[in-house]
Design a protein around this motif. Structure first.
Motif, short mmCIF file in Angstrom:
data_model
loop_
_atom_site.label_atom_id
_atom_site.label_comp_id
_atom_site.label_asym_id
_atom_site.label_seq_id
_atom_site.Cartn_x
_atom_site.Cartn_y
_atom_site.Cartn_z
N VAL A 1 0.84 -1.21 0.00
CA VAL A 1 0.00 0.00 0.00
C VAL A 1 0.87 1.26 0.00
O VAL A 1 0.63 2.20 -0.76
N THR A 2 1.90 1.28 0.83
CA THR A 2 2.77 2.45 0.89
C THR A 2 3.56 2.62 -0.40
O THR A 2 3.71 3.74 -0.90
N TYR A 3 4.04 1.53 -0.96
CA TYR A 3 4.77 1.60 -2.22
C TYR A 3 3.89 2.17 -3.33
O TYR A 3 4.32 3.06 -4.08
N LEU A 4 2.68 1.69 -3.43
CA LEU A 4 1.78 2.19 -4.47
C LEU A 4 1.41 3.65 -4.24
O LEU A 4 1.20 4.40 -5.19
N ARG A 5 1.35 4.05 -2.98
CA ARG A 5 1.02 5.44 -2.67
C ARG A 5 2.15 6.38 -3.08
O ARG A 5 1.93 7.45 -3.59
N TYR A 6 3.39 5.97 -2.84
CA TYR A 6 4.54 6.80 -3.17
C TYR A 6 4.94 6.70 -4.64
O TYR A 6 5.64 7.55 -5.15
N PHE A 7 4.53 5.64 -5.32
CA PHE A 7 5.03 5.36 -6.66
C PHE A 7 4.67 6.44 -7.68
O PHE A 7 5.53 6.90 -8.43
N ASP A 8 3.43 6.86 -7.71
CA ASP A 8 3.00 7.80 -8.74
C ASP A 8 2.53 9.15 -8.22
O ASP A 8 2.18 10.01 -9.01
N ALA A 9 2.48 9.35 -6.94
CA ALA A 9 1.95 10.59 -6.40
C ALA A 9 2.89 11.76 -6.70
O ALA A 9 4.11 11.65 -6.56
N ASP A 10 2.31 12.87 -7.14
CA ASP A 10 3.12 14.03 -7.50
C ASP A 10 3.81 14.67 -6.31
O ASP A 10 4.90 15.22 -6.45
N GLU A 11 3.19 14.61 -5.14
CA GLU A 11 3.80 15.26 -3.98
C GLU A 11 5.08 14.56 -3.51
O GLU A 11 5.83 15.11 -2.72
N TYR A 12 5.33 13.35 -3.99
CA TYR A 12 6.55 12.62 -3.61
C TYR A 12 7.57 12.58 -4.74
O TYR A 12 8.47 11.75 -4.73
N TYR A 13 7.46 13.50 -5.67
CA TYR A 13 8.37 13.53 -6.81
C TYR A 13 9.82 13.70 -6.36
O TYR A 13 10.71 12.98 -6.79
N TYR A 14 10.06 14.65 -5.45
CA TYR A 14 11.42 14.92 -5.02
C TYR A 14 11.99 13.78 -4.18
O TYR A 14 13.18 13.51 -4.23
N LEU A 15 11.15 13.11 -3.44
CA LEU A 15 11.61 11.94 -2.70
C LEU A 15 12.08 10.85 -3.65
O LEU A 15 13.13 10.24 -3.44
N ARG A 16 11.34 10.64 -4.72
CA ARG A 16 11.77 9.65 -5.73
C ARG A 16 13.07 10.08 -6.39
O ARG A 16 13.94 9.26 -6.67
N GLU A 17 13.21 11.36 -6.63
CA GLU A 17 14.43 11.85 -7.25
C GLU A 17 15.64 11.66 -6.33
O GLU A 17 16.71 11.27 -6.78
N LEU A 18 15.46 11.94 -5.05
CA LEU A 18 16.57 11.80 -4.12
C LEU A 18 16.96 10.35 -3.89
O LEU A 18 18.13 10.03 -3.75
N THR A 19 16.00 9.47 -3.84
CA THR A 19 16.31 8.09 -3.51
C THR A 19 16.64 7.25 -4.73
O THR A 19 17.32 6.24 -4.60
N GLY A 20 16.18 7.63 -5.89
CA GLY A 20 16.37 6.76 -7.04
C GLY A 20 17.28 7.30 -8.11
O GLY A 20 18.14 6.59 -8.62
N CYS A 21 17.12 8.53 -8.46
CA CYS A 21 17.83 9.07 -9.62
C CYS A 21 18.63 10.30 -9.22
O CYS A 21 18.38 11.40 -9.69
N CYS A 22 19.60 10.11 -8.36
CA CYS A 22 20.42 11.24 -7.92
C CYS A 22 21.36 11.66 -9.03
O CYS A 22 21.92 10.82 -9.72
N PRO A 23 21.57 12.97 -9.19
CA PRO A 23 22.63 13.40 -10.09
C PRO A 23 23.98 12.93 -9.56
O PRO A 23 24.14 12.70 -8.36
N GLN A 24 24.95 12.82 -10.43
CA GLN A 24 26.24 12.25 -10.05
C GLN A 24 26.92 12.99 -8.89
O GLN A 24 27.40 12.34 -7.97
N PRO A 25 27.00 14.34 -8.88
CA PRO A 25 27.67 15.00 -7.74
C PRO A 25 26.96 14.74 -6.41
O PRO A 25 27.61 14.53 -5.39
#
Length: 75
Positions: A28-52
């Motif tokens: 349930v938590t995974y599906l809630r965080y997966f596509d929700a717009d308010e967690y966009y930055y969380l997904r960016e920080l945990t999954g697709c960090c820039p190299q620096p």
């Protein structure tokens, strides 16, 4: 068989219910965080960090690992 049901079944029942509850909460938590717009930055920080940024996070992890080793060594 009756002894097993009396002695072991409640333990396995509680353990099974606990595992099922944890799996359901995770899904349930995974599906809630997966596509929700308010967690966009969380997904960016945990999954697709820039190299620096990723390099800085790796340095922080290394630092904390060395710190933990020294705490263990000196205690």
């Amino acid at each position: 068989m009756v002894d097993w049901i009396t002695n072991e079944a409640p333990r396995w029942l509680v353990l099974s219910v606990w595992i099922i509850i944890n799996i359901v909460l995770f899904v349930v938590t995974y599906l809630r965080y997966f596509d929700a717009d308010e967690y966009y930055y969380l997904r960016e920080l945990t999954g697709c960090c820039p190299q620096p940024l990723r390099r800085q996070l790796d340095k922080a992890i290394t630092y904390h690992q060395y710190l933990a080793y020294m705490i263990c060594l000196h205690s």
